[in-house]
Enzyme design. Structure first.
Site, PDB file in Angstrom:
ATOM      1  N   SER A 206       0.846  -1.191   0.000  1.00  0.00           N
ATOM      2  CA  SER A 206       0.000   0.000   0.000  1.00  0.00           C
ATOM      3  C   SER A 206       0.879   1.238   0.000  1.00  0.00           C
ATOM      4  O   SER A 206       2.047   1.192   0.411  1.00  0.00           O
ATOM      5  CB  SER A 206      -0.949   0.028   1.216  1.00  0.00           C
ATOM      6  OG  SER A 206      -0.209   0.180   2.417  1.00  0.00           O
TER       7      SER A 206
ATOM      8  N   ASP B  74      12.846   3.329   2.435  1.00  0.00           N
ATOM      9  CA  ASP B  74      11.945   3.580   3.561  1.00  0.00           C
ATOM     10  C   ASP B  74      12.577   3.201   4.898  1.00  0.00           C
ATOM     11  O   ASP B  74      12.298   3.837   5.926  1.00  0.00           O
ATOM     12  CB  ASP B  74      10.593   2.887   3.375  1.00  0.00           C
ATOM     13  CG  ASP B  74      10.681   1.412   3.006  1.00  0.00           C
ATOM     14  OD1 ASP B  74      11.781   0.828   3.100  1.00  0.00           O
ATOM     15  OD2 ASP B  74       9.646   0.848   2.621  1.00  0.00           O
TER      16      ASP B  74
END
Length: 499
Positions: free
Chosen positions: A16, A242
């Protein structure tokens, strides 16, 4: 010094994506999720691709919502690592980027080892050998029309940044995950690319986290409702891997700490001033990846909550009524350490299908290891969480041993920090306190790096982490006695047991 800033943190995960509005001030660090969208590999003719144009569309939709809510001082993008797009000489994308879960790299690491000794490769890159590392993807692509036509390679966050700004480049924390980056000199290893017969000229110029890439292109500014003209909203290179952003968001307070960035993948390790390139580190398959402010993330990739999410998806497809809180409650009451497996087994890497379901893969691993076979969903979930906690313990201890570092606490950040059972099991397994939170560490790190670049008084990582501590609640888990984690570690296998 700037008193208050409002930035957009685009945080893209493999399942997502989210666009967050972040406000940053002297005692303010607040996130608001303004847009979320589903993501995932798209199967086409037996291969697995990313719908990167769709990701770009959703990024623009999120940026538009951020801009509608108030001022917009900057934009930063972080995402998963290793995957890339290829541009032709006109700057156009040559096909959809492959997903790292595509099977095209099966057997490629062994081919590469025949060209460059694994020990020599580790001495250059310091990188954990994973079958989907960018270097292996490129070797798998050798001879294809796309690679032969490519002018430029852009890792996914850099590709999206290019579409926002028109600027070509590679941010260092993500470049360090490719297997083509010299971790000591912090440059591309052109010699390594040449020895593998890879087109080294496609590797773009490197940029540091915290550098301003460029303002939005006029057409992009117009598309998200921003005024066209000088100076324009800047796009800032954050820790675009990330995990690099998530480690910035670890709210450490001078402790000697290890971290677990717990999400689809779990990244377990230490923050160091320099790489650990010993033969022992290579054999343990630890990685040295770039961090913000020249730090090194000495860590191990663990399969992570992917196994749980794919199991839940399997049960939902079977029509079972399952929700995660109920599953976790059942797992909490299941017998502890009844079944443990090697959660990093390669069989758990591909997405689940109707014919190859994740719970059945776990049961097959249990049978092969002589473990009791988990039957109910609660037993399967308990097997996953106990096995994850064992993997966290194993890799925290091994990282400390390899780096000659002692720790006092384990910080768990990311989505897994909200899983109280997993956090408690991690404290129990490691025999150390666990500090859980924040869940949005990657987006917070993204926003903090942007804010510093834009003038906030955040001179170093300690100042950034102090702001996270002042503005976010953490949950502390103390280790409990009772369960025999040493015996459980031995059951996973002597090479996996750890200290």
């Amino acid at each position: 010094m700037t008193d208050q800033l409002r930035v957009a943190a685009v945080d893209l995960g493999a399942t997502s994506g989210r666009v967050m509005a972040a406000e940053v001030g002297p005692d303010l660090l607040r996130l608001e999720e303004v847009h979320r969208f589903a993501n995932g590999g798209v199967p086409v003719r037996g291969s697995l691709f990313w719908d990167v144009v769709g990701i770009h569309r959703e990024t623009l939709a999120g940026l538009r919502k951020v801009a509608l809510g108030g001022s917009l001082d900057g934009i930063g993008i972080d995402s998963w690592a290793v995957d890339y797009g290829l541009l032709d000489r006109d700057g156009e994308l040559l096909g959809n980027p492959y997903s790292h879960r595509d099977a095209r790299t099966v057997g490629v690491p062994e081919r590469v080892a025949g060209l460059v000794d694994a020990g020599e490769m580790y001495a250059i890159t310091g990188l954990q050998e994973l079958p989907f590392n960018t270097v292996f993807q490129l070797v798998a692509a050798t001879g294809t029309a796309a690679l032969e036509s490519a002018e430029t390679l852009l890792l996914l966050p850099d590709l999206l940044t290019y579409w926002l700004t028109g600027e070509i480049g590679a941010e260092r924390t993500n470049a360090s995950t490719t297997g083509l980056y010299d971790v000591r000199s912090r440059t591309w290893s052109v010699d390594l690319a040449k020895r593998l017969s890879l087109p080294w000229g496609i590797l773009p110029p490197l940029r540091d986290p915290g550098s301003v890439v460029a303002p939005l292109l006029p057409a992009v500014a117009q598309a998200i409702g921003q005024a066209v003209g000088e100076p324009g909203v800047p796009v800032i290179a954050v820790g675009s891997h990330d995990t690099a952003s998530a480690v910035v968001g670890v709210p450490a307070d001078g402790e000697r700490f290890a971290y677990v960035s717990s999400g689809t993948w779990s990244l377990v390790g230490l923050e160091l001033d320099g790489p650990v390139l010993s033969e022992d580190a290579r054999l343990a398959n630890f990685t040295n990846e770039g961090g913000v402010d020249g730090t090194v993330r000495f860590l191990k990739n663990v399969m992570g909550l992917w196994v749980l999410s794919e199991s839940v998806r399997t049960w939902a497809a079977q029509g079972l009524t399952v929700d995660l809180p109920t599953l976790l409650s059942g797992a909490a009451h299941a017998a502890p350490l009844r079944t443990v497996v090697d959660i990093d087994d390669p069989s758990l890497l591909p997405p689940a299908t109707a014919a190859d379901q994740m719970p059945e893969r776990l049961r097959a691993l249990a049978r092969a290891a002589g473990e009791p076979v988990p039957e109910s969903p609660a037993e399967v979930v308990r097997t996953i969480l106990d096995s994850l906690a064992l993997a966290y313990r194993r890799n925290v201890r091994r990282a400390c041993e390899l780096a000659g570092r002692e720790i006092d606490v384990v910080h768990v950040v990311g989505g897994g920090s909200q899983n109280a059972l997993l956090c408690q099991l991690t404290a129990d397994a490691c025999g150390l306190p666990v500090l859980a939170g924040p869940a949005e560490a990657a987006a917070l790190g993204n926003a903090l790096v942007q804010a510093r670049t834009l003038g906030a008084d955040l001179p170093d990582l300690a100042a950034m982490r102090a702001l996270v501590r002042r503005t976010h609640d953490l949950v502390r888990y103390e280790p409990r006695g009772g369960a025999d984690w040493d015996a459980a570690a031995r059951r996973v296998g002597p090479l996996k047991a750890g200290a």
